[in-house]
Structure formats: C-alpha cells, structure tokens
Write a protein that holds these residues in place. Sequence first.
Motif, PDB file in Angstrom:
ATOM      1  N   ALA A 207       0.808  -1.221   0.000  1.00  0.00           N
ATOM      2  CA  ALA A 207       0.000   0.000   0.000  1.00  0.00           C
ATOM      3  C   ALA A 207       0.842   1.271   0.000  1.00  0.00           C
ATOM      4  O   ALA A 207       0.314   2.364  -0.193  1.00  0.00           O
ATOM      5  N   HIS A 208       2.143   1.152   0.258  1.00  0.00           N
ATOM      6  CA  HIS A 208       2.978   2.358   0.302  1.00  0.00           C
ATOM      7  C   HIS A 208       4.058   2.302  -0.772  1.00  0.00           C
ATOM      8  O   HIS A 208       5.183   2.753  -0.556  1.00  0.00           O
ATOM      9  N   THR A 209       3.701   1.698  -1.898  1.00  0.00           N
ATOM     10  CA  THR A 209       4.691   1.518  -2.967  1.00  0.00           C
ATOM     11  C   THR A 209       4.362   2.393  -4.172  1.00  0.00           C
ATOM     12  O   THR A 209       3.221   2.442  -4.611  1.00  0.00           O
ATOM     13  N   ASP A 210       5.383   3.102  -4.644  1.00  0.00           N
ATOM     14  CA  ASP A 210       5.242   3.892  -5.873  1.00  0.00           C
ATOM     15  C   ASP A 210       6.117   3.235  -6.938  1.00  0.00           C
ATOM     16  O   ASP A 210       7.273   2.901  -6.654  1.00  0.00           O
ATOM     17  N   VAL A 211       5.555   3.056  -8.107  1.00  0.00           N
ATOM     18  CA  VAL A 211       6.297   2.338  -9.149  1.00  0.00           C
ATOM     19  C   VAL A 211       6.589   3.273 -10.323  1.00  0.00           C
ATOM     20  O   VAL A 211       5.685   3.920 -10.859  1.00  0.00           O
ATOM     21  N   LEU A 212       7.847   3.340 -10.691  1.00  0.00           N
ATOM     22  CA  LEU A 212       8.254   4.098 -11.875  1.00  0.00           C
ATOM     23  C   LEU A 212       8.715   3.068 -12.908  1.00  0.00           C
ATOM     24  O   LEU A 212       9.674   2.334 -12.667  1.00  0.00           O
ATOM     25  N   THR A 213       8.037   3.023 -14.029  1.00  0.00           N
ATOM     26  CA  THR A 213       8.319   1.973 -15.019  1.00  0.00           C
ATOM     27  C   THR A 213       8.974   2.542 -16.278  1.00  0.00           C
ATOM     28  O   THR A 213       8.675   3.658 -16.687  1.00  0.00           O
ATOM     29  N   GLY A 214       9.850   1.735 -16.852  1.00  0.00           N
ATOM     30  CA  GLY A 214      10.380   2.040 -18.187  1.00  0.00           C
ATOM     31  C   GLY A 214      11.511   3.057 -18.215  1.00  0.00           C
ATOM     32  O   GLY A 214      11.903   3.504 -19.282  1.00  0.00           O
ATOM     33  N   VAL A 215      12.019   3.440 -17.047  1.00  0.00           N
ATOM     34  CA  VAL A 215      13.116   4.416 -17.019  1.00  0.00           C
ATOM     35  C   VAL A 215      14.393   3.673 -16.628  1.00  0.00           C
ATOM     36  O   VAL A 215      14.356   2.763 -15.798  1.00  0.00           O
ATOM     37  N   ALA A 216      15.507   4.095 -17.208  1.00  0.00           N
ATOM     38  CA  ALA A 216      16.794   3.496 -16.828  1.00  0.00           C
ATOM     39  C   ALA A 216      16.984   3.695 -15.321  1.00  0.00           C
ATOM     40  O   ALA A 216      16.582   4.732 -14.775  1.00  0.00           O
ATOM     41  N   LYS A 217      17.593   2.693 -14.696  1.00  0.00           N
ATOM     42  CA  LYS A 217      17.669   2.711 -13.221  1.00  0.00           C
ATOM     43  C   LYS A 217      18.311   3.988 -12.680  1.00  0.00           C
ATOM     44  O   LYS A 217      17.789   4.594 -11.749  1.00  0.00           O
ATOM     45  N   ALA A 218      19.444   4.385 -13.270  1.00  0.00           N
ATOM     46  CA  ALA A 218      20.160   5.553 -12.745  1.00  0.00           C
ATOM     47  C   ALA A 218      19.259   6.786 -12.776  1.00  0.00           C
ATOM     48  O   ALA A 218      19.127   7.495 -11.771  1.00  0.00           O
ATOM     49  N   GLU A 219      18.624   6.975 -13.893  1.00  0.00           N
ATOM     50  CA  GLU A 219      17.741   8.132 -14.047  1.00  0.00           C
ATOM     51  C   GLU A 219      16.521   8.000 -13.141  1.00  0.00           C
ATOM     52  O   GLU A 219      16.088   8.967 -12.502  1.00  0.00           O
ATOM     53  N   GLY A 220      15.982   6.788 -13.089  1.00  0.00           N
ATOM     54  CA  GLY A 220      14.781   6.523 -12.292  1.00  0.00           C
ATOM     55  C   GLY A 220      15.011   6.763 -10.804  1.00  0.00           C
ATOM     56  O   GLY A 220      14.139   7.299 -10.112  1.00  0.00           O
ATOM     57  N   ILE A 221      16.191   6.358 -10.322  1.00  0.00           N
ATOM     58  CA  ILE A 221      16.491   6.546  -8.891  1.00  0.00           C
ATOM     59  C   ILE A 221      16.478   8.043  -8.561  1.00  0.00           C
ATOM     60  O   ILE A 221      15.882   8.471  -7.568  1.00  0.00           O
ATOM     61  N   GLU A 222      17.089   8.832  -9.434  1.00  0.00           N
ATOM     62  CA  GLU A 222      17.098  10.283  -9.200  1.00  0.00           C
ATOM     63  C   GLU A 222      15.684  10.853  -9.269  1.00  0.00           C
ATOM     64  O   GLU A 222      15.319  11.719  -8.477  1.00  0.00           O
ATOM     65  N   MET A 223      14.900  10.334 -10.198  1.00  0.00           N
ATOM     66  CA  MET A 223      13.529  10.846 -10.346  1.00  0.00           C
ATOM     67  C   MET A 223      12.688  10.559  -9.107  1.00  0.00           C
ATOM     68  O   MET A 223      12.030  11.450  -8.577  1.00  0.00           O
ATOM     69  N   VAL A 224      12.717   9.307  -8.628  1.00  0.00           N
ATOM     70  CA  VAL A 224      11.871   8.979  -7.470  1.00  0.00           C
ATOM     71  C   VAL A 224      12.385   9.665  -6.208  1.00  0.00           C
ATOM     72  O   VAL A 224      11.599  10.036  -5.328  1.00  0.00           O
ATOM     73  N   LEU A 225      13.705   9.861  -6.159  1.00  0.00           N
ATOM     74  CA  LEU A 225      14.286  10.536  -5.003  1.00  0.00           C
ATOM     75  C   LEU A 225      13.763  11.969  -4.926  1.00  0.00           C
ATOM     76  O   LEU A 225      13.405  12.457  -3.847  1.00  0.00           O
ATOM     77  N   ARG A 226      13.705  12.633  -6.074  1.00  0.00           N
ATOM     78  CA  ARG A 226      13.219  14.014  -6.115  1.00  0.00           C
ATOM     79  C   ARG A 226      11.711  14.069  -5.903  1.00  0.00           C
ATOM     80  O   ARG A 226      11.206  14.927  -5.195  1.00  0.00           O
ATOM     81  N   ALA A 227      11.000  13.119  -6.510  1.00  0.00           N
ATOM     82  CA  ALA A 227       9.542  13.257  -6.601  1.00  0.00           C
ATOM     83  C   ALA A 227       8.763  12.565  -5.489  1.00  0.00           C
ATOM     84  O   ALA A 227       7.715  13.054  -5.072  1.00  0.00           O
ATOM     85  N   MET A 228       9.258  11.410  -5.014  1.00  0.00           N
ATOM     86  CA  MET A 228       8.395  10.590  -4.161  1.00  0.00           C
ATOM     87  C   MET A 228       8.868  10.463  -2.707  1.00  0.00           C
ATOM     88  O   MET A 228       8.200   9.810  -1.914  1.00  0.00           O
ATOM     89  N   ASN A 229      10.011  11.037  -2.388  1.00  0.00           N
ATOM     90  CA  ASN A 229      10.538  10.984  -1.023  1.00  0.00           C
ATOM     91  C   ASN A 229      10.498   9.569  -0.444  1.00  0.00           C
ATOM     92  O   ASN A 229       9.868   9.317   0.589  1.00  0.00           O
ATOM     93  N   PRO A 230      11.145   8.618  -1.086  1.00  0.00           N
ATOM     94  CA  PRO A 230      11.056   7.227  -0.602  1.00  0.00           C
ATOM     95  C   PRO A 230      11.971   6.960   0.592  1.00  0.00           C
ATOM     96  O   PRO A 230      12.963   7.666   0.792  1.00  0.00           O
ATOM     97  N   GLU A 231      11.613   5.951   1.358  1.00  0.00           N
ATOM     98  CA  GLU A 231      12.498   5.488   2.435  1.00  0.00           C
ATOM     99  C   GLU A 231      13.333   4.309   1.946  1.00  0.00           C
ATOM    100  O   GLU A 231      14.434   4.074   2.427  1.00  0.00           O
TER     101      GLU A 231
END
Lengths: 304, 167
Positions: A207-231
């Motif tokens: 229930a607390h999972t955000d999924v970013l699909t289809g992005v290269a891992k390096a780019e995706g990690i930066e994106m979710v870090l900026r956008a989703m504040n993950p733990e």
Amino acid sequence: MEKNLARYEDAARLLPEGLRRLALACSAGEKAAAEEFRLRTGCPLSVLYPEGERFLRGSPPQTVTPADLQAVLDRATSFSVYRCADSIRCGYVTVQGGCRVGLCGTAVLRQGQVATLQELSSVSVRIAKELPGIASGLYPRLFQAGRFAGALFIAPPGGGKTTLLRDLIRYVSDGIEEHAPMRVAVVDERGELAAVCGGTPQFQMGAHTDVLTGVAKAEGIEMVLRAMNPEVIAVDEITAPDDIRAMVLAANCGVSFLATVHGVDLDEIRQRRICRALLETELFHRFVILEGRGSGRRWRVEKC
Amino acid sequence: MLRLWGAGLILAAPICFSLSRWMARQQQDKLLAAYIQTLELCAGQILCDLTPLPELAVLLARQGPEALRGFWQTLREGLSQTDYSAESLWRAALAGTSLSAAAREILAPVPQALRSYDTDQIVRELGRIRMELTQYRARMSETFRRDFRLHAGVQVSAALLLLILLF
C-alpha cells in the motif's frame, strides 16, 4: 496455486491456437510449475520447468513457424508494435498480467544502435509468478539496530530473485506488527517487478509503494528521489556503473536499497568489476543468496 | 385523368432513379470522407499518444465520425478475441460496410502499416493511404457527376420521347 494456474493460462493465451491447445492440455501440477514457454522456429513448443525444458509435440507433431512468433508478438503488443518499440529494441515486451515476452531475431542497426528486431527466430514467454508470503521469514532479518538495512539479492538467472524481491517489497511497504510500513519506490526499468499495465501494478506491491516503469535505473532513482521521497528504493538487476552512482547519491539522502544481481554467491560476484564496485560502496550489509531450483529453492542471509 | 397519371409516372421514374443513385453516391462519399478523417485521427493518436489499436478502436467507436462507429465497434470486438490477425479482422470489418471494392482495396493495407515499429513511418503510410483515398473520392465524384448528367439527361429525354409517342 490457483493464481499461478491463472497466470499460466494468461501466458498461454498469447500463443496461437494450435500451440495454446497443447499448452492448456498440461496437468494442473505441470501448469503450476511451468516457468516459461519457449518457441523456436522449426522446433516444437517447449515449456521450461525448474528441472529443465520439455517439448510439447502434440499429435500430429506441431512445430513453431515464423507466423506463430509474429502472432505472439501481435498479441503481446495488442497489435501495436509501435507502442512497445523501445522495449522491443531491448528484446522484450511486458504484457498485461505480468508475463514477459523475450524476443530473438535479426537486429536492425541504425547509427550503430539497435533500432529494432526483425525476422523473429525465437520467443520466450516468461510466466509471471507471485508467491505471497515467501519473504515473511526474510523481512525481519533485514533490520540492523531497529533500522531497515536493505539487501542485495544474489542468484543465477531464473533463481527466483525477482519473485522474492517482489514479495519483500510488499512486506516493507505494508509493514508487520513489529515494523511500521515504509514508503517504497520501485524503479522498474523492464516492467518485470510490478508489471504495471494501464497504470495498475499486476502484482501486489503493497500500500505504500510507488512504481516508476520504463526508465533506466540511474535516471529513475534520481527521479523517485526528487519526486516521491522514498524510504526504500527497489531496483532489479544492477548492471551499470551509472546505477551504482545513482544509488550512492540516494543512500546519502538516507534511503535504503533492495537490489538484485546475477551471481552464485558473494565470492563469485566479487570477481566481477561492477559487483566489486557495488560492494565497495558499502550500500549493503545484508546479502540474500538464493540457491536451488523449483521447490528446492532456499535463501540464506549473509552479513557483511 | 388516367393519362395525366401515366404521364406523371413516366416522368417521375427517371427522376426517382436518378435521385436514388445520387443518394447512394452521397452515402458512399460520406463514408469515404469519414475514413479519410479517421485515418487522420489515427495518425494523430499514434504519433502523440502511441495509442494501441484496441484503444484506438474503443476511442473511435465512441468519438470518431458517426458513419464509422459501427465499423470500429466490430473491429474492437474482433480484437478482443485472440485467434484472428489484425489484417483478417480489418478485412472482415471493411466487408461489413457499403464501401466499394476499390475503396476497400485502398484501405486494406492499414493494419500492415500499423505493424511498423517506427511511428513516423506509420504516419507516412497512413498519410499515403489517406491521399490515395482522397484521390479516389475525387475521381469517383468527377465520374459520378459526368455520368449522372449523361444518364439523367438520357433518361429524361427518353421519358419525354415516350410521352410524345404515347400522347
């Protein structure tokens, strides 16, 4: 079992009629154990089981034709290959229901890069597996001084890394009595972990999972870090130095990681430059090593 | 009075015949215009949103040109069954319309065009089919106008001649 049977039938639905009939004629036990359908032109349809491949010959014997492979691709892409051009370029298509169709054919190069695949010669349909609860014993062991320490999963291809990681993500995301839920961001480059279709993950991801699909891992990690504040950030199959750089950056922001690499054990992955670089970052203090195949699969945790 | 009725009928017959031909032609033209518009919509959807064919069919069955909603609905239903190729479903859906054989022939390569990996190529191919259909429509219009004038003229003349002979 029920769910896995349904997933087998979903995967079989991608096959052309004659081959589908053969696939659906298998027993329930065989269906539940099957991992992949393999179609190679000129050969009979084969099903991959934990113990190896088995041909389904049928009577009269049926072999796979190029038209069969094209039909699988048509169904996998909903008759719209243009929609999946990027993933076809990488050799696979993720299908609704979580199946992954791997493709082999003749690569068309443009400016030295693979532009697309033509004249398909073989196709594999990986049957999505979901085994809820397999990470129940693992999750509590990944805490260090009350803090979730993350983990690196090590197993050979087909060793069950993704299935275990997926279930662990669900545990981390939903939490258990002793451990509160955490925000998990999944960077699902190949759409294999969550298999998002039409915006909905095809697997239970918590229930607390955000999924970013289809992005290269390096780019995706930066994106979710900026956008989703993950733990916690979960990624599948670390293969590039850029992935490691992005992970280090995120770890500096206090994020834990769940990741997988291909390998047999810690000693074996230490021999590889990319994995050695990953271990030297000290991002991981827990290593989950998977051994065996099928029902004989076991995991063990090593600390470092 | 009876003679008057007879004369009226003789004159009305070619007029009615011409009118029905004109209406059928109008319907055909409307259908062709709808296909031309639809091909443009398809190209736009594919280029901007990479909309897959089944979603395209749903969208056009709901919001596309009214004359073609049935066509897209048939195609949508076909695509949800797994055992047919897009080409055969497309052909079957076209067969259900009142399009001429030549127009169907022009539209037949649409599913083949959608098989491309490259959206620019798809758009180019759909553009080519649209252009071909537009030219066909213009050709048909011109032919019909010429034939219509000729046939209507001959029929009315024949009717008048018949009237003179009879009365």
